[in-house]
Design an enzyme around this catalytic site. Structure first.
Site, mmCIF file in Angstrom:
data_model
loop_
_atom_site.group_PDB
_atom_site.id
_atom_site.type_symbol
_atom_site.label_atom_id
_atom_site.label_comp_id
_atom_site.label_asym_id
_atom_site.label_seq_id
_atom_site.Cartn_x
_atom_site.Cartn_y
_atom_site.Cartn_z
ATOM 1 N N CYS A 125 -4.192 6.619 -4.876
ATOM 2 C CA CYS A 125 -3.473 5.227 -4.612
ATOM 3 C C CYS A 125 -2.045 5.214 -5.165
ATOM 4 O O CYS A 125 -1.767 5.661 -6.319
ATOM 5 C CB CYS A 125 -4.300 4.281 -5.576
ATOM 6 S SG CYS A 125 -3.668 2.642 -5.456
ATOM 7 N N GLY A 129 -0.815 2.506 -7.263
ATOM 8 C CA GLY A 129 -1.320 2.608 -8.420
ATOM 9 C C GLY A 129 -0.679 3.807 -9.234
ATOM 10 O O GLY A 129 -0.629 3.786 -10.631
ATOM 11 N N GLU A 162 -10.079 0.823 -6.474
ATOM 12 C CA GLU A 162 -9.200 -0.068 -5.766
ATOM 13 C C GLU A 162 -9.953 -1.720 -5.405
ATOM 14 O O GLU A 162 -11.084 -1.559 -4.959
ATOM 15 C CB GLU A 162 -8.849 0.451 -4.336
ATOM 16 C CG GLU A 162 -7.668 1.257 -4.691
ATOM 17 C CD GLU A 162 -6.898 1.990 -3.221
ATOM 18 O OE1 GLU A 162 -6.883 1.067 -2.321
ATOM 19 O OE2 GLU A 162 -6.760 3.031 -3.205
ATOM 20 N N CYS A 189 0.829 -1.164 -0.069
ATOM 21 C CA CYS A 189 -0.031 -0.074 0.047
ATOM 22 C C CYS A 189 0.992 1.137 -0.116
ATOM 23 O O CYS A 189 1.658 1.530 1.005
ATOM 24 C CB CYS A 189 -1.013 0.001 1.258
ATOM 25 S SG CYS A 189 -1.939 1.511 1.532
ATOM 26 N N HIS A 220 -2.185 -4.226 -10.663
ATOM 27 C CA HIS A 220 -2.722 -3.127 -11.296
ATOM 28 C C HIS A 220 -2.914 -3.303 -12.870
ATOM 29 O O HIS A 220 -2.174 -4.003 -13.683
ATOM 30 C CB HIS A 220 -1.920 -1.939 -11.240
ATOM 31 C CG HIS A 220 -1.709 -1.449 -9.784
ATOM 32 N ND1 HIS A 220 -2.536 -0.774 -9.102
ATOM 33 C CD2 HIS A 220 -0.908 -1.992 -8.874
ATOM 34 C CE1 HIS A 220 -2.282 -0.487 -7.940
ATOM 35 N NE2 HIS A 220 -1.082 -1.212 -7.605
HETATM 36 O O1 ZDP Z 1 -4.243 -3.908 -3.599
HETATM 37 C C1 ZDP Z 1 -5.041 -3.611 -2.923
HETATM 38 O O2 ZDP Z 1 -5.985 -4.361 -2.411
HETATM 39 C C2 ZDP Z 1 -5.154 -2.323 -2.506
HETATM 40 N N1 ZDP Z 1 -6.497 -1.700 -2.204
HETATM 41 C C3 ZDP Z 1 -4.353 -1.851 -1.403
HETATM 42 C C4 ZDP Z 1 -4.060 -0.520 -1.139
HETATM 43 C C5 ZDP Z 1 -3.246 0.358 -2.120
HETATM 44 C C6 ZDP Z 1 -3.174 1.839 -1.761
HETATM 45 N N2 ZDP Z 1 -4.575 2.779 -2.076
HETATM 46 C C7 ZDP Z 1 -2.009 2.470 -2.067
HETATM 47 O O3 ZDP Z 1 -1.901 3.759 -2.083
HETATM 48 O O4 ZDP Z 1 -1.095 1.914 -2.793
HETATM 49 C C8 ZDP Z 1 -3.330 1.836 -0.318
#
Ligand code: ZDP
Length: 279
Positions: free
Chosen positions: A224, A227, A215, A75, A166
């Site tokens: 994200c 992302g 997400e 994350c 992703h």
């Molecule tokens: O991979 C997932 O299931 C995401 N929901 C994780 C969280 C990603 C996040 N938004 C980021 O900033 O990388 C926290």
């Protein structure tokens, strides 16, 4: 028993941080995390993050539960908040402190900058279909601008793993995408056995793009970090972006670099404390 927490956000991607340094077992279950993240019946957040003791020679371990109780590997915005929270817990000033953090996506290094921002070494992206994972291409091939049928339309998608999966699509106008309808259809598409985070990118200039995200396990969020890194990598692979670019998210901008010398991704952005409480 009351659970003490601190609420943080990185560009509006918000998290409940828990000081779990005294045990390697998270003091909150995935079911409790769902309750805590609820925006009407709980604290409200996109996820719950635990500061756990370090493993294999690292300073700390990070674990995170999404707002649906699932556990992602990494994350990006969360790990900046993690670094800010650790600095607060340790009582150090937020300058030049580096932490090596164990995650399910490997060791991630964070650096607190003098201006309060946090710079993160996100490691190298993984690009093979088997590493995403996706069945869109043979296991040992990269997934670059491959057609994917979603919601009655064919999208050209590029897939990148930043530890978590992703799927990136370049569009003319990110504002015109109805995320809440098509997001879940990408997330649960059979081509993605671990489900998927989905980013829509509008290239304004090679060094400036706009992004909206659906997400995995959290739905629409304001930002994200993983992302944004994955999207810049996809932009370079498709010849649309420079190696260094600003990614503008609904919650604000992140600075992203995919280094040509070591192929690692670097992300710089804010991490803000909002409040503390007991649940
Ligand atoms: O991979 C997932 O299931 C995401 N929901 C994780 C969280 C990603 C996040 N938004 C980021 O900033 O990388 C926290």
């Amino acid at each position: 028993m009351a659970i003490e927490f601190t609420k943080y956000h990185g560009l509006g991607n918000d998290f409940i941080l828990i000081d779990n340094r005294s045990s390697s077992r998270p003091q909150v279950t995935p079911e409790q995390a769902i309750e805590m993240c609820d925006r009407h019946f709980g604290i409200g957040a996109d996820g719950v993050i635990f500061v756990l003791p370090g493993k294999n020679d690292t300073d700390y371990t990070m674990r995170i539960f999404n707002s649906d109780g699932s556990e992602p590997e990494m994350c990006g915005n969360g790990i900046r908040c993690f670094a800010g929270f650790v600095a607060d817990l340790e009582g150090v000033s937020r300058t030049q402190d580096k932490y090596r953090i164990h995650t399910l996506a490997g060791v991630i290094t964070t650096q607190l900058m003098a201006d309060g921002q946090v710079k993160v070494d996100m490691g190298e992206p993984k690009l093979l279909a088997s590493e995403i994972p996706t069945t869109l291409c043979p296991d040992d091939q990269k997934v670059v601008e491959q057609p994917l049928e979603v919601a009655g339309k064919t999208w050209d998608v590029t897939c990148v793993s930043t530890g978590n999966p992703h799927c990136i699509t370049f569009v003319e106008d990110v504002a015109a995408i109805s995320l809440e309808t098509i997001g879940p259809q990408f997330e649960h598409h059979p081509a993605f056995p671990q489900r998927i985070n989905t980013e829509f990118i509008q290239v304004v200039r090679p060094d400036y793009v706009k992004m909206r995200v659906w997400e995995r396990g959290a739905g629409i969020t304001l930002a994200c970090g993983t992302g944004a890194c994955a999207s810049l990598v996809a932009g370079v692979l498709t010849g649309k972006c420079d190696r260094i670019a600003t990614v503008e998210l609904p919650g604000g901008p992140l600075q992203i670099e995919w280094s040509i010398s070591n192929q690692r991704m670097y992300m710089t952005g804010p991490a803000e404390r909002v409040f503390t409480g007991k649940f």
